[in-house]
Design an enzyme around this catalytic site. Sequence first.
Site, PDB file in Angstrom:
ATOM      1  N   SER B 118       0.842  -1.199   0.000  1.00  0.00           N
ATOM      2  CA  SER B 118       0.000   0.000   0.000  1.00  0.00           C
ATOM      3  C   SER B 118       0.874   1.243   0.000  1.00  0.00           C
ATOM      4  CB  SER B 118      -0.914  -0.005   1.224  1.00  0.00           C
ATOM      5  OG  SER B 118      -0.132   0.017   2.394  1.00  0.00           O
ATOM      6  N   HIS B 139      -3.607  -3.911  -4.912  1.00  0.00           N
ATOM      7  CA  HIS B 139      -3.795  -3.418  -3.542  1.00  0.00           C
ATOM      8  C   HIS B 139      -5.197  -3.751  -3.052  1.00  0.00           C
ATOM      9  CE1 HIS B 139      -4.111   0.175  -0.595  1.00  0.00           C
ATOM     10  NE2 HIS B 139      -3.738  -0.911   0.029  1.00  0.00           N
ATOM     11  N   GLU B 151      -7.098  -1.914  -6.001  1.00  0.00           N
ATOM     12  CA  GLU B 151      -6.415  -0.946  -6.861  1.00  0.00           C
ATOM     13  C   GLU B 151      -5.363  -1.706  -7.677  1.00  0.00           C
ATOM     14  OE1 GLU B 151      -6.377   3.329  -4.544  1.00  0.00           O
ATOM     15  OE2 GLU B 151      -4.996   1.815  -3.795  1.00  0.00           O
ATOM     16  N   ASN B 189      -5.495   5.983  -0.513  1.00  0.00           N
ATOM     17  CA  ASN B 189      -4.707   6.497   0.603  1.00  0.00           C
ATOM     18  C   ASN B 189      -4.296   7.944   0.395  1.00  0.00           C
ATOM     19  OD1 ASN B 189      -4.849   4.385   2.362  1.00  0.00           O
ATOM     20  ND2 ASN B 189      -2.978   3.398   1.656  1.00  0.00           N
TER      21      ASN B 189
END
Lengths: 275, 286
Positions: B118, B139, B151, B189
């Site tokens: 990540s 991800h 992702e 994120n």
Amino acid sequence: MKKTKPPRQKSKRTKSEGGAGAKVYIVGESPMVEEYAELCATKGYSVQVQWNQEPTRKPVFQSSHITCSSAIPTTSALALELTNTDLVRKRQNLDRLDRALPSTAAILSSSVTVTATEQSGWIKQKHRLVGFGVLPTLVLKPLVEVAPTVFSPAETLNVVQRFFHSVGKEMALVQDRVGMVLPRILCQIINEAAFALQEEVASPQDIDTAMKLGTNHPFGPIEWADRIGVGQVNAVLTALQNDLQEDRYRISPLLRHMAQTGEWWKRTTYFIRKD
Amino acid sequence: MIKHLGIIGAGTMGAGIAQAAALSKVEVVLYDINDTILRQALERVKTDFKKGVEKGKLTSEQTTEAFGRIHPRTRLADLSHSDIVIEAVIEDLRIKKDLFKHLEADTRPTTILASNTSSLSITAIASAARYPERFVGMHFFNPVQRMKLVEIVLGQRTSPETAQRAIDCARQLGKTTVVAKDTPGFIVNRVARPFYGEALRLLDENVASVEEIDRIVRIEGGFAMGPFELMDLIGLDVNLAVTQSIHEQFFGEPRYRPHSIQKKMVESGMLGRKAGQGFYKYEKKG
């Protein structure tokens, strides 16, 4: 594990008494004027509206209790000023309201892009102005952020409280700062998404999907920008940048350009341009 | 169609991916260097399956079959038949690069090599590889069983075929995919940073209290949780680490600057729900 504090509050739509025919004057920007006019009319107010600029597509109001007129009713106990982008016009509007309204009338003015305290310096009867948070599409939510100024006496706050109660909104009192709470958080998320978009990290659609599924946001940031309007987002971010004077509030050039074209930034439009 | 999936690392994420894959009728080789961790992972999967059956979401036949598809192994060479290998080990670039170097030697040249990182760059992980075009980021989000999103992260040299096969694999596991360029924080994120960062600044500037900010964001914004509730759930240490990592990778860009309130809370052990105290206090049930 149990959280002890605070008790998880469900939104309380307390039973309200409604407007019972009382007059409210609403002036400012579309679509917030229409949204608040409909809300007030539904709750029994007799509403008079005026736009800074007539909307390109004139709205058809559901309620017959809404009239369009530039004359400020001198019997009105409350006026709403809903301008976030054109602050010169906002100042003129407030000056007009201050002159025409009886001294007992309160002015609720959007304080998302300029503090209520600064606005109260624009008028003679400072005691009557209270700031609150308004952005397109947030009007129908059962909570409103309210920012009193140092000049706001209890009497004015009571008028404001009764009004929001009557239209089914609970109040959250916040300090009088540019961007308030939700607009500041939301617009910064949109700004970050716009930076990611201009760097071609992902497509607008994928950014929205990622934020909804990856972190449970109710809308994707590009959808938020569509709903709120990129001009409004740009106004909030510009105000934050001017007020806080930090690089952190630098606006994505893509977002600024979209705002400068004067159009709403529709995801679909962006796709057409890109492909 | 993926028939054989290799997973490296039997921690929370590795076990979660294994579980999702096994339920989607994929044969899984779950590798970990540590036999105890492997056994613990299988126990967790078993418990989760049991809960699923109790709630009526899964049948016992389904879970028995799925459980039989997860093959725990402690030899890297046992991943040699995998169509895709997903790595979910500790976030350490050196360890990951080393791992993939060995893996490249042990797998077929057509095997897709994916990392569940990540915070690290896919391009950097692939830099030591002989075939960087078959490296890709996948991800997954925690808990993998519940979170629909994956992702797909494209490294500088990831080939379109590799990307497509990673997308197909994630979809086979019942996930929705989004494609992101290999940039710090990818999409989620990164774009989520202001949700926490601005809330912390609002608190610091005394614009409103923790409770009021959460209430406003929930009721006015329509978010399921306010920023402070969510930080407590994620863990303040985890949240701070993600912020710090993105801030560093963007060479100190002020938009990602961590906040001292959060750092102080981490230092004092107020890590959120898991510690019994974060921005709120939590009582243990019973």
